[in-house]
Design an enzyme around this catalytic site. Structure first.
Site, PDB file in Angstrom:
ATOM      1  N   GLY A 111      -4.184   8.542   0.621  1.00 18.72           N
ATOM      2  CA  GLY A 111      -3.233   9.627   0.381  1.00 18.72           C
ATOM      3  C   GLY A 111      -3.939  10.964   0.524  1.00 18.72           C
ATOM      4  N   VAL A 136      -6.363   4.527  -1.949  1.00 17.76           N
ATOM      5  CA  VAL A 136      -5.644   3.619  -2.850  1.00 17.76           C
ATOM      6  C   VAL A 136      -6.090   2.190  -2.557  1.00 17.76           C
ATOM      7  CG1 VAL A 136      -3.369   2.842  -3.615  1.00 17.76           C
ATOM      8  CG2 VAL A 136      -3.666   5.204  -2.849  1.00 17.76           C
ATOM      9  N   GLY A 155      -6.846  10.920  -2.345  1.00 13.11           N
ATOM     10  CA  GLY A 155      -7.730   9.819  -2.635  1.00 13.11           C
ATOM     11  C   GLY A 155      -7.293   8.540  -1.971  1.00 13.11           C
ATOM     12  N   ASP A 191       7.592  17.141  -4.285  1.00 10.05           N
ATOM     13  CA  ASP A 191       7.076  16.607  -3.018  1.00 10.05           C
ATOM     14  C   ASP A 191       7.721  15.251  -2.731  1.00 10.05           C
ATOM     15  OD1 ASP A 191       5.546  16.644  -0.692  1.00 10.05           O
ATOM     16  OD2 ASP A 191       3.811  15.712  -1.664  1.00 10.05           O
TER      17      ASP A 191
HETATM   18  O1  ACK Z   1       2.488   2.978   3.096  1.00  9.73           O
HETATM   19  P1  ACK Z   1       1.432   2.467   2.260  1.00  9.73           P
HETATM   20  O2  ACK Z   1       0.979   1.065   2.384  1.00  9.73           O
HETATM   21  O3  ACK Z   1       1.814   2.773   0.720  1.00  9.73           O
HETATM   22  O4  ACK Z   1       0.196   3.465   2.304  1.00  9.73           O
HETATM   23  C1  ACK Z   1       0.201   4.383   1.268  1.00  9.73           C
HETATM   24  C2  ACK Z   1      -1.205   4.525   0.716  1.00  9.73           C
HETATM   25  O5  ACK Z   1      -1.276   3.757  -0.453  1.00  9.73           O
HETATM   26  C3  ACK Z   1      -1.588   5.970   0.400  1.00  9.73           C
HETATM   27  O6  ACK Z   1      -0.692   6.546  -0.491  1.00  9.73           O
HETATM   28  C4  ACK Z   1      -0.073   3.080  -0.683  1.00  9.73           C
HETATM   29  N1  ACK Z   1       0.200   3.139  -2.123  1.00  9.73           N
HETATM   30  C5  ACK Z   1       0.101   4.218  -2.930  1.00  9.73           C
HETATM   31  N2  ACK Z   1       0.402   3.880  -4.196  1.00  9.73           N
HETATM   32  C6  ACK Z   1       0.700   2.547  -4.182  1.00  9.73           C
HETATM   33  C7  ACK Z   1       1.128   1.611  -5.194  1.00  9.73           C
HETATM   34  N3  ACK Z   1       1.283   1.998  -6.464  1.00  9.73           N
HETATM   35  N4  ACK Z   1       1.383   0.360  -4.811  1.00  9.73           N
HETATM   36  C8  ACK Z   1       1.237  -0.017  -3.524  1.00  9.73           C
HETATM   37  N5  ACK Z   1       0.839   0.811  -2.524  1.00  9.73           N
HETATM   38  C9  ACK Z   1       0.580   2.070  -2.866  1.00  9.73           C
HETATM   39  C10 ACK Z   1       0.984   3.751   0.133  1.00  9.73           C
END
Ligand code: ACK
Length: 275
Positions: free
Chosen positions: A20, A25, A23, A132
């Site tokens: 993100g 994830v 940071g 946002d």
């Molecule tokens: O589209 P994604 O797989 O879903 O890629 C982004 C990435 O991390 C950067 O934000 C994933 N992400 C963020 N928070 C979570 C969460 N709580 N559970 C699963 N995926 C997440 C997001």
């Protein structure tokens, strides 16, 4: 603030899920639970971390990602969050493989996003404004039938988001990017652009770059996404919510509760939601 501190030794990090603005994830295990762990970049100001977890830690709603706690290890902050197994709505809409979906899904996701935002807006003693909201910050869960809002920290860092072209400008209400006083109605503007994206399966203003040029056109020229690109035949009162919601004057936009009231008129077939 009742936020739990989690012992880093109890967290078993596994795959990186994505990156993100502030940071990386990771997927992880904590107390036999699958969780998402956001490792905040070292150069990110503590104010950002605090804003994200202060707001998330007060929220307890099915359409908001739950924050289990925070962990600090070797001076690095980690947010330990509920894991959403379907990734972001943005990825689902635009990345391959492109699974088909129906108007039933559009209304379901739009309603869940509105319910999450309405919950934030109704919080006491102060309403929480996300600022946002966008498909990147909406995660899908349970075979994509459930939508959960995430990412609460970014807004103080607007200028850094713009320079990173994080795709925020298209969703941002003019009063926010102009640094004016804003209310919960700025989230309604973002909801409307997201609603257009659900119905068009296009990235709003994709051809316009950089992000500041989008702000300029939206603000000075009244640019909005074209209705001609919608591929779903949404009922008229829903379309009106969308176009009222992106009005330049925040007072002319409906509230999240108005949006919920209209969307609730359309029954959602829950048996057809899982993708
Ligand atoms: O589209 P994604 O797989 O879903 O890629 C982004 C990435 O991390 C950067 O934000 C994933 N992400 C963020 N928070 C979570 C969460 N709580 N559970 C699963 N995926 C997440 C997001």
């Amino acid at each position: 603030m009742n936020i739990d501190t989690i012992d880093f030794a109890n967290i078993k990090l596994s795959d990186e899920i994505g990156e993100g603005t502030f940071g990386k994830v990771y997927k992880a295990q904590w107390r036999n639970k699958c969780v998402a762990v956001k490792r905040i970049y070292l150069n990110v100001n503590e104010e950002y971390v605090e804003r994200e977890f202060k707001q998330l830690s007060r929220a307890n709603h099915i359409n908001i990602i739950f924050l289990h706690g925070i962990s600090i290890h070797e001076d690095i902050h980690y947010l330990i969050m509920e894991y959403a197994d379907g990734g972001s709505l943005f990825n689902f809409l635009h990345k391959v493989p492109r699974l088909e979906y129906s108007l039933n899904h559009v209304i379901n996701w739009a309603l869940q996003a509105a319910k999450g935002a309405a919950y934030l807006h109704s919080m006491t003693p102060h309403s929480v404004i996300h600022r946002d909201l966008k498909p990147h910050n909406m995660l899908l869960h349970d075979k994509r039938s459930c939508l959960k809002i995430c990412d609460f920290g970014t807004v103080r860092y607007m200028s850094s988001m713009m320079t990173k072209n994080s795709g925020t400008a298209a969703y941002m209400a003019p009063e926010v990017f102009n640094g004016e006083r804003y209310t919960t109605k700025c989230d309604v503007f973002s909801w409307s652009i997201t609603m257009w994206e659900l119905q068009s399966r296009k990235v709003p203003y994709e051809a316009i770059s950089p992000e500041l040029a989008v702000c300029q056109k939206v603000d000075k020229e009244g640019l909005r996404p074209p209705m001609s690109q919608l591929i779903f035949d949404c009922p008229e009162d829903i379309q009106k919510l969308m176009t009222d919601g992106w009005q330049a004057d925040p007072n002319k936009r409906p509230s999240m509760n108005d949006i919920i009231e209209v969307l609730n008129k359309y029954p959602i077939d829950v048996d057809q939601l899982k993708l």
